[in-house]
Design a protein around this motif. Structure first.
Motif, PDB file in Angstrom:
ATOM      1  N   GLU A  67       0.828  -1.208   0.000  1.00 31.35           N
ATOM      2  CA  GLU A  67       0.000   0.000   0.000  1.00 31.35           C
ATOM      3  C   GLU A  67       0.861   1.256   0.000  1.00 31.35           C
ATOM      4  N   ARG A  68       1.955   1.261   0.767  1.00 33.41           N
ATOM      5  CA  ARG A  68       2.835   2.434   0.791  1.00 33.41           C
ATOM      6  C   ARG A  68       3.459   2.657  -0.590  1.00 33.41           C
ATOM      7  N   VAL A  69       3.907   1.573  -1.224  1.00 32.33           N
ATOM      8  CA  VAL A  69       4.511   1.688  -2.559  1.00 32.33           C
ATOM      9  C   VAL A  69       3.464   2.156  -3.560  1.00 32.33           C
ATOM     10  N   GLN A  70       2.245   1.640  -3.457  1.00 33.44           N
ATOM     11  CA  GLN A  70       1.181   2.057  -4.375  1.00 33.44           C
ATOM     12  C   GLN A  70       0.815   3.521  -4.172  1.00 33.44           C
ATOM     13  N   GLU A  71       0.898   4.009  -2.929  1.00 32.20           N
ATOM     14  CA  GLU A  71       0.660   5.437  -2.680  1.00 32.20           C
ATOM     15  C   GLU A  71       1.703   6.279  -3.404  1.00 32.20           C
ATOM     16  N   LEU A 112      10.205   0.887  -1.182  1.00 34.96           N
ATOM     17  CA  LEU A 112      10.368  -0.164  -2.177  1.00 34.96           C
ATOM     18  C   LEU A 112      11.345  -1.223  -1.667  1.00 34.96           C
ATOM     19  N   LYS A 113      12.437  -0.799  -1.063  1.00 38.67           N
ATOM     20  CA  LYS A 113      13.418  -1.747  -0.500  1.00 38.67           C
ATOM     21  C   LYS A 113      12.777  -2.618   0.583  1.00 38.67           C
ATOM     22  N   LEU A 114      12.048  -1.987   1.506  1.00 38.77           N
ATOM     23  CA  LEU A 114      11.400  -2.737   2.584  1.00 38.77           C
ATOM     24  C   LEU A 114      10.375  -3.711   2.025  1.00 38.77           C
ATOM     25  N   TYR A 115       9.631  -3.269   1.031  1.00 40.06           N
ATOM     26  CA  TYR A 115       8.623  -4.121   0.396  1.00 40.06           C
ATOM     27  C   TYR A 115       9.286  -5.347  -0.239  1.00 40.06           C
ATOM     28  N   GLN A 116      10.367  -5.112  -0.968  1.00 39.00           N
ATOM     29  CA  GLN A 116      11.059  -6.221  -1.617  1.00 39.00           C
ATOM     30  C   GLN A 116      11.660  -7.179  -0.589  1.00 39.00           C
ATOM     31  N   GLN A 117      12.228  -6.652   0.484  1.00 41.72           N
ATOM     32  CA  GLN A 117      12.800  -7.502   1.533  1.00 41.72           C
ATOM     33  C   GLN A 117      11.709  -8.341   2.205  1.00 41.72           C
TER      34      GLN A 117
END
Length: 183
Positions: A67-71, A112-117
């Motif tokens: 959701e954060r990345v989509q925002e 994005l980094k946190l999401y990928q991790q």
């Protein structure tokens, strides 16, 4: 008065290197104990429950980070040169000193980094759950519970002494009510 982390004052050996080192060690241990008390504690669980919990928590983290990345994505392109905020932005801000100022460069967003991790971690814990056979065990348990329910229904119907007309309706009535429970 005793120095912090010590049993003696500075007049009676508190400034000695070995006492200062021991005091530092005691203070560090005390802070670690305080952190453990607020960060986490031992709870009763099984390896299976802990692994399933980790899968579920991690899936929640992935959804929240998505959701954060989509925002950020919804904001689309920013900047005069069309830099995208997921790969271009402020990477450093320093106040004071000769090297003060803001640095902007092409680098993946922390979100994005946190999401990928977290996605990688989710794949890992899911693989561990599959390797441990948890899903197969859950399926076997559900099948066993289903067999017990079916056995109980048969016994109840037998005890009721249904008429032939009522017995003929059982294949329609019982499954309809069981499907209603499942939905």
């Amino acid at each position: 008065m005793a120095m912090t982390g010590q049993n003696v004052c500075q007049m009676h050996g508190g400034k000695a290197p070995q006492n200062l080192a021991k005091a530092k060690e005691r203070i560090t241990e005390q802070r670690a104990a305080e952190i453990v008390a607020t960060y986490g504690r031992k709870i009763e669980t099984t390896a299976t429950e802990a692994l399933l919990d980790e899968v579920q928590w991690t899936a929640g983290h992935v959804a929240w980070l998505r959701e954060r990345v989509q925002e950020i994505e919804a904001g689309e392109v920013s900047g005069a040169d069309g830099e995208h905020p997921l790969v271009w932005g402020k990477t450093r801000e320093k106040r004071g000193g000769e090297d003060f100022g803001t640095t902007e460069e092409a680098a993946p967003s922390i979100w994005l980094k946190l999401y990928q991790q977290e996605r990688a971690h989710l794949v890992k814990v899911c693989a561990e759950a599959i390797k441990a056979g948890i899903e197969e065990r859950r399926i076997r348990l559900a099948e066993q519970q289903g067999a017990l329910v079916a056995q109980a229904i048969r016994a109840i119907l037998e005890d009721l002494g249904l008429s032939p007309e009522q017995q003929a309706r059982v294949p329609d009535v019982v499954p309809r009510h069981l499907r209603a429970l499942a939905s």
